[in-house]
Scaffold this motif. Structure first.
Motif, PDB file in Angstrom:
ATOM      1  N   ASN A 332     -32.557   1.409  -6.126  1.00 51.46           N
ATOM      2  CA  ASN A 332     -32.209   1.911  -7.454  1.00 51.46           C
ATOM      3  C   ASN A 332     -31.133   2.992  -7.363  1.00 51.46           C
ATOM      4  O   ASN A 332     -30.187   3.016  -8.152  1.00 51.46           O
ATOM      5  N   THR A 333     -31.246   3.880  -6.386  1.00 59.54           N
ATOM      6  CA  THR A 333     -30.263   4.944  -6.218  1.00 59.54           C
ATOM      7  C   THR A 333     -28.918   4.390  -5.772  1.00 59.54           C
ATOM      8  O   THR A 333     -27.861   4.864  -6.212  1.00 59.54           O
ATOM      9  N   LEU A 334     -28.931   3.400  -4.922  1.00 60.83           N
ATOM     10  CA  LEU A 334     -27.675   2.780  -4.497  1.00 60.83           C
ATOM     11  C   LEU A 334     -26.923   2.196  -5.686  1.00 60.83           C
ATOM     12  O   LEU A 334     -25.701   2.349  -5.798  1.00 60.83           O
ATOM     13  N   VAL A 335     -27.644   1.533  -6.575  1.00 64.39           N
ATOM     14  CA  VAL A 335     -26.996   0.913  -7.733  1.00 64.39           C
ATOM     15  C   VAL A 335     -26.503   1.982  -8.705  1.00 64.39           C
ATOM     16  O   VAL A 335     -25.363   1.930  -9.173  1.00 64.39           O
ATOM     17  N   ASP A 336     -27.344   2.945  -9.017  1.00 61.89           N
ATOM     18  CA  ASP A 336     -27.010   3.924 -10.056  1.00 61.89           C
ATOM     19  C   ASP A 336     -26.093   5.037  -9.578  1.00 61.89           C
ATOM     20  O   ASP A 336     -25.195   5.464 -10.309  1.00 61.89           O
ATOM     21  N   GLN A 337     -26.323   5.541  -8.362  1.00 61.84           N
ATOM     22  CA  GLN A 337     -25.550   6.690  -7.879  1.00 61.84           C
ATOM     23  C   GLN A 337     -24.749   6.413  -6.612  1.00 61.84           C
ATOM     24  O   GLN A 337     -24.103   7.330  -6.086  1.00 61.84           O
ATOM     25  N   GLY A 338     -24.788   5.199  -6.108  1.00 62.35           N
ATOM     26  CA  GLY A 338     -23.962   4.843  -4.969  1.00 62.35           C
ATOM     27  C   GLY A 338     -24.370   5.552  -3.687  1.00 62.35           C
ATOM     28  O   GLY A 338     -25.456   6.129  -3.572  1.00 62.35           O
ATOM     29  N   ALA A 339     -23.439   5.515  -2.718  1.00 59.32           N
ATOM     30  CA  ALA A 339     -23.723   6.107  -1.415  1.00 59.32           C
ATOM     31  C   ALA A 339     -23.888   7.620  -1.500  1.00 59.32           C
ATOM     32  O   ALA A 339     -24.700   8.202  -0.784  1.00 59.32           O
ATOM     33  N   VAL A 340     -23.148   8.264  -2.393  1.00 56.24           N
ATOM     34  CA  VAL A 340     -23.236   9.723  -2.524  1.00 56.24           C
ATOM     35  C   VAL A 340     -24.618  10.125  -3.031  1.00 56.24           C
ATOM     36  O   VAL A 340     -25.274  11.014  -2.474  1.00 56.24           O
ATOM     37  N   GLY A 341     -25.087   9.488  -4.088  1.00 59.39           N
ATOM     38  CA  GLY A 341     -26.399   9.813  -4.628  1.00 59.39           C
ATOM     39  C   GLY A 341     -27.527   9.462  -3.678  1.00 59.39           C
ATOM     40  O   GLY A 341     -28.520  10.200  -3.581  1.00 59.39           O
ATOM     41  N   THR A 342     -27.384   8.334  -2.962  1.00 54.18           N
ATOM     42  CA  THR A 342     -28.413   7.954  -1.999  1.00 54.18           C
ATOM     43  C   THR A 342     -28.491   8.952  -0.863  1.00 54.18           C
ATOM     44  O   THR A 342     -29.583   9.288  -0.388  1.00 54.18           O
ATOM     45  N   ALA A 343     -27.335   9.432  -0.421  1.00 52.08           N
ATOM     46  CA  ALA A 343     -27.324  10.458   0.629  1.00 52.08           C
ATOM     47  C   ALA A 343     -28.005  11.737   0.144  1.00 52.08           C
ATOM     48  O   ALA A 343     -28.788  12.356   0.871  1.00 52.08           O
ATOM     49  N   ALA A 344     -27.725  12.138  -1.098  1.00 54.70           N
ATOM     50  CA  ALA A 344     -28.361  13.339  -1.646  1.00 54.70           C
ATOM     51  C   ALA A 344     -29.872  13.153  -1.754  1.00 54.70           C
ATOM     52  O   ALA A 344     -30.655  14.082  -1.476  1.00 54.70           O
ATOM     53  N   PHE A 345     -30.307  11.961  -2.150  1.00 51.90           N
ATOM     54  CA  PHE A 345     -31.730  11.661  -2.256  1.00 51.90           C
ATOM     55  C   PHE A 345     -32.399  11.715  -0.886  1.00 51.90           C
ATOM     56  O   PHE A 345     -33.475  12.310  -0.722  1.00 51.90           O
ATOM     57  N   ALA A 346     -31.767  11.095   0.106  1.00 57.24           N
ATOM     58  CA  ALA A 346     -32.331  11.088   1.459  1.00 57.24           C
ATOM     59  C   ALA A 346     -32.392  12.494   2.041  1.00 57.24           C
ATOM     60  O   ALA A 346     -33.377  12.871   2.697  1.00 57.24           O
ATOM     61  N   VAL A 347     -31.351  13.277   1.813  1.00 59.69           N
ATOM     62  CA  VAL A 347     -31.337  14.655   2.331  1.00 59.69           C
ATOM     63  C   VAL A 347     -32.462  15.470   1.699  1.00 59.69           C
ATOM     64  O   VAL A 347     -33.128  16.268   2.378  1.00 59.69           O
TER      65      VAL A 347
END
Length: 448
Positions: A332-347
């Protein structure tokens, strides 16, 4: 002969509080987001139409924001922000920012504002709440879930064809109900096992045992496999973390015994719960999730850096597969926020887990830290098949930020008191009064 009180009262001086808002605001946001008296389709949600229930939800979030501004103003924080708080604000800020390029502007804007308000509440808790406040919040949450189960038993609401055999309450989806129940179960167990710190229990042990039985039965009745699996993993993490080396031995012994008992005595029921009456084709595709994830990867490839925008996954796949949302937090994060948002979520997740592992090194914080880490583990497992952890305005997303706040409260208030000021009852586990409980060292410390 006197009997210990089931709900022992505590002196206000020994249980400092930052205010009732620490209890009211988080619960109000959760109830407004998830507890509904009507059901809406995904098409109506992404369409941006607002009925009375939606307006009430927005009003609750708006009231929470107005209260924080009225109570604390808009001045900069008096404490230096920590790395964990910074990671939470970066994630929340970027997710909210992504609403600017969402194909569903109304939905994205509302969810962005709700996320920022939730982050404001979490930040206020992190910087002002006490451990006693978080304890009260946890017990109030357990009480609400128990009342919800009673409502679901007493008055079942109409259900869809996909959920007619699964337990829930009001119009809360069984998946969401399963998350509420899993969190409540872990909280109950977290306080029930505090043999060396009985003053941290709000209720008599018999109440916790009864609550555990009710909540466990309700979780099984929801048929929510992701929440059930997450709860099991979270339980192992909680026992291993909250009780230190002894807890790890407990996990090995109890886990092996329960696994053997389940395999021998309840294998048919466990298999039936896992299958839930579905065909082999449905199970192989995880209820069409694998097909959905293939479509999600195609959508991600069209905007891999910044994503399609907040709320995009709710409507992009409706025409093709009839499902809204990514049904996986990272997808869901990849689709909505891309690699930047997914990285922020993982961090954010990694930072929270790392800080909690550091918290476990402090014996006085181990019980709370292990419980919070267990809830985080439950969310990570549950997020394999649901997207709530990475989206605003739902119990999973709200609790993720509450876990950040709780962790910060532990770090801020976790130091042991000098021996001269530590109550004797706290050290011996014996206190005065009919409850037979001592006073927690952390409860004596005033909010910073």
């Amino acid at each position: 002969m006197t009997f210990p009180a089931l709900f022992p009262r505590r002196h206000r001086v020994l249980s400092p509080s930052a205010g009732r808002w620490t209890l009211v605001l988080p619960l109000a946001l959760m109830l407004a987001s998830d507890y509904k008296l009507r059901s809406r389709s995904a098409e109506q949600t992404v369409g941006g139409g607002a009925d009375f229930t939606v307006l009430l939800e927005i009003a609750v979030y708006g009231a929470a924001a107005l209260f924080l501004v009225w109570r604390f103003g808009l001045r900069p924080p008096t404490r230096r922000i920590t790395g964990l708080q910074f990671a939470a604000w970066v994630f929340a800020g970027f997710v909210a920012l992504s609403a600017l390029w969402s194909p569903f502007k109304s939905l994205g804007t509302v969810r962005a504002v709700q996320l920022l308000i939730t982050m404001m509440v979490a930040h206020a808790l992190a910087t002002r709440a006490t451990r006693a406040d978080m304890r009260r919040l946890a017990h109030a949450f357990i009480g609400i879930v128990l009342v919800s189960v009673a409502i679901g038993v007493a008055h079942p609401f109409p259900r869809s064809a996909h959920t007619k055999d699964r337990f829930n309450w009001l119009f809360v989806h069984p998946v969401t109900a399963g998350v509420y129940l899993a969190i409540a179960i872990l909280l109950v167990v977290g306080y029930l096992i505090r043999y060396t710190a009985p003053w941290e229990r709000q209720w008599h042990p018999a109440i916790y045992v009864g609550a555990l039985a009710v909540l466990s039965g309700a979780l099984i009745a929801t048929g929510t496999r992701g929440a059930a699996a997450g709860c099991a993993v979270g339980m192992l993490v909680l026992l291993a973390g909250a009780r230190g080396p002894r807890g790890r031995i407990d996990v090995i012994v109890i886990g092996a015994a329960v696994a053997a008992l389940g395999a021998l005595a309840f294998s048919d029921k466990i298999l039936a719960f896992a299958e839930r009456g579905e065909s082999a084709q449905s199970l192989a595709s995880l209820n069409s999730r694998t097909e959905l994830w293939s479509l999600a990867m195609k959508a991600y490839s069209q905007s891999p850096i910044f994503g399609r925008g907040l709320g995009a996954s709710r409507g992009l796949f409706l025409d093709d597969i009839g499902l809204g949302g990514g049904h996986n937090a990272f997808v869901n994060t990849l689709v909505d926020q891309g690699a930047v948002g997914t990285a922020a979520f993982a961090v954010l997740l990694l930072t929270l887990a790392f800080v909690l592992l550091l918290v476990l090194r402090n014996r006085s914080l181990r019980a709370d830290g292990g419980m919070v880490l267990g809830i985080l583990a439950m969310f990570v497992v549950d997020s394999i098949t649901t997207e709530g952890l990475a989206t605003p305005a739902n119990v999973s997303g709200i609790w993720l930020l509450l876990l950040v706040a709780w962790t910060e409260v532990l770090r801020r208030q976790g130091g042991d008191l000098p021996a001269a000021t530590t109550p004797t009852g706290a050290l011996t586990g014996r206190g005065s009064g009919s409850s037979g409980r001592g006073t927690a060292p952390s409860d004596v410390k005033q909010a910073a």
